[in-house]
Write an enzyme that holds these catalytic residues in place. Structure first.
Site, PDB file in Angstrom:
ATOM      1  N   HIS A  27       0.836  -1.206   0.000  1.00  0.00           N
ATOM      2  CA  HIS A  27       0.000   0.000   0.000  1.00  0.00           C
ATOM      3  C   HIS A  27       0.872   1.258   0.000  1.00  0.00           C
ATOM      4  O   HIS A  27       0.568   2.241  -0.674  1.00  0.00           O
ATOM      5  CB  HIS A  27      -0.903   0.031   1.240  1.00  0.00           C
ATOM      6  CG  HIS A  27      -1.843  -1.128   1.353  1.00  0.00           C
ATOM      7  ND1 HIS A  27      -1.776  -2.053   2.377  1.00  0.00           N
ATOM      8  CD2 HIS A  27      -2.884  -1.515   0.572  1.00  0.00           C
ATOM      9  CE1 HIS A  27      -2.729  -2.951   2.228  1.00  0.00           C
ATOM     10  NE2 HIS A  27      -3.416  -2.654   1.143  1.00  0.00           N
ATOM     11  N   ASP A 140      -2.980  -7.697  -7.603  1.00  0.00           N
ATOM     12  CA  ASP A 140      -4.363  -8.039  -7.935  1.00  0.00           C
ATOM     13  C   ASP A 140      -4.576  -7.675  -9.403  1.00  0.00           C
ATOM     14  O   ASP A 140      -5.284  -6.723  -9.736  1.00  0.00           O
ATOM     15  CB  ASP A 140      -5.311  -7.274  -7.019  1.00  0.00           C
ATOM     16  CG  ASP A 140      -5.039  -7.584  -5.561  1.00  0.00           C
ATOM     17  OD1 ASP A 140      -5.468  -8.646  -5.100  1.00  0.00           O
ATOM     18  OD2 ASP A 140      -4.333  -6.795  -4.895  1.00  0.00           O
TER      19      ASP A 140
HETATM   20  P1  AMP Z   1      -6.206  -4.330  -0.486  1.00  0.00           P
HETATM   21  O1  AMP Z   1      -6.112  -3.495   0.745  1.00  0.00           O
HETATM   22  O2  AMP Z   1      -5.638  -5.704  -0.336  1.00  0.00           O
HETATM   23  O3  AMP Z   1      -7.579  -4.305  -1.098  1.00  0.00           O
HETATM   24  O4  AMP Z   1      -5.264  -3.634  -1.554  1.00  0.00           O
HETATM   25  C1  AMP Z   1      -5.371  -2.267  -1.851  1.00  0.00           C
HETATM   26  C2  AMP Z   1      -4.467  -1.962  -3.023  1.00  0.00           C
HETATM   27  O5  AMP Z   1      -3.122  -2.289  -2.695  1.00  0.00           O
HETATM   28  C3  AMP Z   1      -4.816  -2.774  -4.274  1.00  0.00           C
HETATM   29  O6  AMP Z   1      -4.661  -1.948  -5.416  1.00  0.00           O
HETATM   30  C4  AMP Z   1      -3.777  -3.870  -4.250  1.00  0.00           C
HETATM   31  O7  AMP Z   1      -3.491  -4.394  -5.524  1.00  0.00           O
HETATM   32  C5  AMP Z   1      -2.589  -3.131  -3.686  1.00  0.00           C
HETATM   33  N1  AMP Z   1      -1.623  -4.092  -3.105  1.00  0.00           N
HETATM   34  C6  AMP Z   1      -1.868  -5.075  -2.208  1.00  0.00           C
HETATM   35  N2  AMP Z   1      -0.744  -5.786  -1.958  1.00  0.00           N
HETATM   36  C7  AMP Z   1       0.229  -5.246  -2.713  1.00  0.00           C
HETATM   37  C8  AMP Z   1       1.616  -5.527  -2.910  1.00  0.00           C
HETATM   38  N3  AMP Z   1       2.232  -6.522  -2.265  1.00  0.00           N
HETATM   39  N4  AMP Z   1       2.312  -4.765  -3.781  1.00  0.00           N
HETATM   40  C9  AMP Z   1       1.703  -3.747  -4.457  1.00  0.00           C
HETATM   41  N5  AMP Z   1       0.407  -3.420  -4.301  1.00  0.00           N
HETATM   42  C10 AMP Z   1      -0.333  -4.154  -3.452  1.00  0.00           C
END
Ligand code: AMP
Length: 267
Positions: A27, A140
């Site tokens: 994030h 994702d």
């Molecule tokens: P989430 O909180 O899991 O819904 O993710 C929020 C955003 O952070 C989404 O756009 C995810 O693709 C991105 N994200 C989650 N994990 C990672 C990671 N390891 N590297 C880069 N972006 C991430």
């Protein structure tokens, strides 16, 4: 939030990072990029019930508002939008965003209704935060592709930026769900990315995709993970293997934990 967004837009560019909280380095990379490219950064934290199926981890999804707040503050986030479910869905939603051609492939095959929930909430958040740019992670991948398509099809006036997956030192893609893994499972989890790298090497060395997928399955299964899918697809259409600009995408289960990852092929 809409009033704040209106006043911010008079002063400069808004960069938006939608999240479900439990913030980590993945994030943070999105937040940093948003800060670089905009005058204001808005982060949202919302665990969206609409995108969780029955029996999935909505209730046990990690919620850590205090830590997330502190992190956002220390990273120069200007606004943290943290609505509760009743505020975002005051009435039963009658309108959904759907994408029939993409919502049932890869992760959508098993997670029925998941992407309908994702697209619907992201569309709502876009209309609330009114950003100029929004930032998503390639971890994702399917989600990012679908959001780009939604923005194009529905003429959202928003730039969608996607950024590479941030990994632990041992290669495991950082995810809020990694915390569900028992220590022994965590130790085995780097096999996912190791296998993706091996798959990439084999495909780029000219091996047949079905041979490669079979080999990858064996590598992962040996460590006790259950495979939901390993697929080689086009990076834009998510349709089965094309020679150029494709991607290997993986979803595996270890106990109750579901982990996804992917690697791009040939540029
Ligand atoms: P989430 O909180 O899991 O819904 O993710 C929020 C955003 O952070 C989404 O756009 C995810 O693709 C991105 N994200 C989650 N994990 C990672 C990671 N390891 N590297 C880069 N972006 C991430």
């Amino acid at each position: 939030m809409q009033e704040i967004a209106d006043s911010l837009r008079k002063k400069g560019l808004i960069g938006f990072v939608p999240t479900m909280g439990a913030l980590h380095k993945g994030h943070l990379s999105l937040i940093e990029k948003a800060r670089e490219e905009n005058d204001f950064v808005v982060v949202s934290i919302f665990v969206n019930p609409l995108q969780f199926g029955r029996g999935e981890d909505y209730d046990r999804y990690q919620r850590s508002y205090k830590d997330d707040y502190a992190l956002c503050k220390s990273c120069g986030v200007d606004y943290l939008f943290y609505p509760d479910v009743e505020r975002l869905y005051p009435k039963k939603t009658k309108t959904f965003v759907r994408m029939p051609s993409l919502e049932n492939v890869l992760c959508g095959k098993k997670r029925k209704g998941h992407f309908r929930g994702v697209l619907t909430v992201v569309a709502k958040l876009f209309n609330i935060v009114k950003p100029h740019n929004a930032y998503f992670g390639e971890k994702d991948f399917q989600q990012a592709v679908m959001i780009k398509n939604m923005v194009y099809d529905l003429n959202f006036d928003i730039g969608i930026k996607t950024l590479p997956t941030i990994r632990e030192k041992d290669g495991l893609a950082i995810s809020s769900r990694n915390s569900y893994l028992a220590p022994i499972e965590r130790k085995k989890a780097p096999i996912i990315y190791r296998t993706l790298k091996e798959g990439k090497k084999l495909i780029e060395g000219g091996k047949d995709p079905s041979y490669v997928i079979d080999k990858m399955k064996k590598m992962i299964e040996k460590k006790g993970f259950l495979i939901e899918y390993i697929e080689i697809v086009d990076q834009e259409t998510l349709k089965k293997f094309k020679k150029e600009k494709s991607l290997i995408a993986v979803s595996v289960h270890m106990g109750k934990t579901r982990l996804i990852d992917n690697i791009k092929l040939m540029g």
